[in-house]
Design a protein around this motif. Structure first.
Motif, PDB file in Angstrom:
ATOM      1  N   SER A  25      -1.381   2.000  -9.985  1.00 47.61           N
ATOM      2  CA  SER A  25      -2.444   2.488  -9.100  1.00 47.61           C
ATOM      3  C   SER A  25      -3.104   1.332  -8.360  1.00 47.61           C
ATOM      4  O   SER A  25      -3.476   1.460  -7.185  1.00 47.61           O
ATOM      5  N   GLY A  26      -3.244   0.194  -9.044  1.00 47.13           N
ATOM      6  CA  GLY A  26      -3.827  -0.983  -8.406  1.00 47.13           C
ATOM      7  C   GLY A  26      -2.956  -1.499  -7.275  1.00 47.13           C
ATOM      8  O   GLY A  26      -3.453  -1.858  -6.195  1.00 47.13           O
ATOM      9  N   PHE A  28      -0.778   0.228  -5.558  1.00 51.44           N
ATOM     10  CA  PHE A  28      -0.829   1.212  -4.477  1.00 51.44           C
ATOM     11  C   PHE A  28      -2.124   1.074  -3.681  1.00 51.44           C
ATOM     12  O   PHE A  28      -2.119   1.085  -2.442  1.00 51.44           O
ATOM     13  N   ALA A  29      -3.254   0.928  -4.405  1.00 51.97           N
ATOM     14  CA  ALA A  29      -4.545   0.770  -3.734  1.00 51.97           C
ATOM     15  C   ALA A  29      -4.565  -0.497  -2.887  1.00 51.97           C
ATOM     16  O   ALA A  29      -5.133  -0.527  -1.789  1.00 51.97           O
ATOM     17  N   TYR A  30      -3.933  -1.558  -3.389  1.00 53.62           N
ATOM     18  CA  TYR A  30      -3.848  -2.824  -2.653  1.00 53.62           C
ATOM     19  C   TYR A  30      -3.034  -2.645  -1.370  1.00 53.62           C
ATOM     20  O   TYR A  30      -3.418  -3.101  -0.287  1.00 53.62           O
ATOM     21  N   MET A  34      -7.261  -0.382   0.150  1.00 47.36           N
ATOM     22  CA  MET A  34      -8.491   0.159  -0.439  1.00 47.36           C
ATOM     23  C   MET A  34      -9.407  -0.980  -0.867  1.00 47.36           C
ATOM     24  O   MET A  34      -8.949  -1.987  -1.403  1.00 47.36           O
ATOM     25  N   PRO A  37      -9.301  -2.929  -4.821  1.00 49.06           N
ATOM     26  CA  PRO A  37      -8.140  -2.137  -5.262  1.00 49.06           C
ATOM     27  C   PRO A  37      -7.810  -2.263  -6.738  1.00 49.06           C
ATOM     28  O   PRO A  37      -7.374  -1.288  -7.358  1.00 49.06           O
ATOM     29  N   TRP A  38      -8.033  -3.457  -7.316  1.00 51.04           N
ATOM     30  CA  TRP A  38      -7.590  -3.671  -8.696  1.00 51.04           C
ATOM     31  C   TRP A  38      -8.521  -3.028  -9.721  1.00 51.04           C
ATOM     32  O   TRP A  38      -8.189  -2.956 -10.897  1.00 51.04           O
ATOM     33  N   GLY A  41      -8.301   1.409  -8.065  1.00 50.62           N
ATOM     34  CA  GLY A  41      -6.983   2.017  -8.261  1.00 50.62           C
ATOM     35  C   GLY A  41      -6.761   2.468  -9.693  1.00 50.62           C
ATOM     36  O   GLY A  41      -6.496   3.653  -9.949  1.00 50.62           O
ATOM     37  N   GLY A  45      -6.595   6.329 -10.925  1.00 47.61           N
ATOM     38  CA  GLY A  45      -5.312   6.728 -11.496  1.00 47.61           C
ATOM     39  C   GLY A  45      -5.446   7.250 -12.907  1.00 47.61           C
ATOM     40  O   GLY A  45      -4.882   8.303 -13.267  1.00 47.61           O
TER      41      GLY A  45
END
Length: 354
Positions: A25-26, A28-30, A34, A37-38, A41, A45
């Motif tokens: 998820s991190g 993907f967010a990165y 976003m 993100p870390w 995400g 998630g």
């Protein structure tokens, strides 16, 4: 023996799945840009995974390791320039009690009148203090532990999300991704740097417990790291990869707080938490504007300091967003101390008044 081993393996597998979801998820967010993100995400998630009853478990064994690392990281932002701003901080602390009265009062009325919570549950759900502390105090007074826990978990989840998105989309401040903070590689620290930072982490936890500090595992290492950086015993923060790892673990832990809750429960509490949190944030912006007008503090920093999230999460957010870590962290420490000490007293006073 085999039963314990099986349980351990099952718990380990669930924890590993939660961390994998967090990392994925991190990433993907990165990739989608976003803000934060870390942390956001993994948080989102694992919240989704928990609601869908995926076999996940929080990384409880990693949290005691990560928390001191976060403390050391936060302490790296304390510099001699901090002394020049102490006067402004005093004004900010004086404005804090009326902010808490207005924010907590409005939130209590919302949970009581709209959420139909009983008075005890509504009161301790509305207090912007630490999740664990409010849960313990609320349970002692006969409140609904699960509702109080979900109220605070949703508040922290929503505050972090709102604040990160506000900084990223409105103020244009990003972190950990494209155009984020400067990368500090593992190779940029020598053995002395690693030794000093490690000593701050280990000794800081012990110091925090001896001094009985709130959130001792964060504040103890932060205090020692701050002293080390203030006097230039060490001049570098922990490597960025550790910063990212800390955010992934913290985001995963927050998301896993919703384990065991049904979709209906989470939906109901997130709905109430959304409006309660929005009310607190709007109030926070108003009081932050007052602080900014009375001092040289930037509105963005005052807003970050007055956002009712968790101490560790908001301090980490300040670090990731390039904010004034010492100011933000100390303001949240003062907020939590005020709430922890005053909430039971005010509750008893209101009880006698009723």
């Amino acid at each position: 023996m085999s039963s314990d081993a099986t349980l351990f393996q099952t718990t380990s597998a669930r924890t590993a799945l939660a961390l994998l979801i967090g990392i994925g998820s991190g990433v993907f967010a990165y990739l989608i840009g976003m803000p934060l993100p870390w942390m956001l995400g993994p948080m989102i998630g694992n919240t989704i995974a928990a609601i869908l009853h995926a076999p996940i478990a929080p990384p409880a064994r990693l949290r005691p390791i990560v928390i001191p690392v976060i403390g050391v990281m936060l302490g790296s932002g304390i510099t001699p320039e901090v002394l020049d701003a102490i006067g402004d901080w005093a004004i900010s602390f004086l404005v804090l009690p009326p902010f808490l009265i207005v924010a907590a009062g409005a939130s209590f009325l919302f949970y009581r009148l709209i959420g139909k919570y009983d008075p005890v549950t509504a009161y301790f759900s509305a207090m912007p203090g630490g999740l664990n502390e409010m849960l313990i105090l609320g349970a002692e007074q006969g409140g609904d532990e699960k509702r109080i826990a979900l109220a605070h978990a949703s508040r922290i989840l929503l505050v972090i999300g709102f604040v990160a998105l506000f900084f990223g989309l409105v103020l244009g401040v990003t972190s950990g991704g494209r155009g984020g903070a400067v990368w500090v590689g593992l190779w940029e620290l020598d053995l002395t740097d690693y030794a000093v930072l490690a000593a701050c982490a280990v000794a800081g936890v012990y110091l925090g417990k001896v001094l009985r500090l709130p959130a001792a595992a964060v504040l103890g290492p932060m205090l020692l790291s701050g002293i080390a950086h203030f006097f230039h015993i060490v001049d570098v923060p922990p490597p960025t990869v550790l910063v990212i790892a800390a955010q992934v673990v913290m985001g995963t832990v927050i998301g896993c707080r919703f384990i065991g809750a049904s979709v209906r429960e989470v939906g109901h509490d997130l709905f109430l938490g959304f409006f309660s949190t929005v009310g607190m944030l709007i109030t926070g912006v108003g009081f932050a504007a007052v602080v900014a007008a009375l001092t040289d503090t930037e509105l963005s920093q005052a807003f970050l300091a007055y956002s009712p999230g968790g101490l560790t999460e908001m301090s980490l957010l300040a670090f990731a967003m390039g904010g004034d870590i010492a100011y933000v962290s100390l303001t949240h420490i003062v907020r939590i101390v005020i709430v922890i000490f005053s909430a039971p007293l005010v509750f008893r006073w209101l009880g006698r008044g009723g």
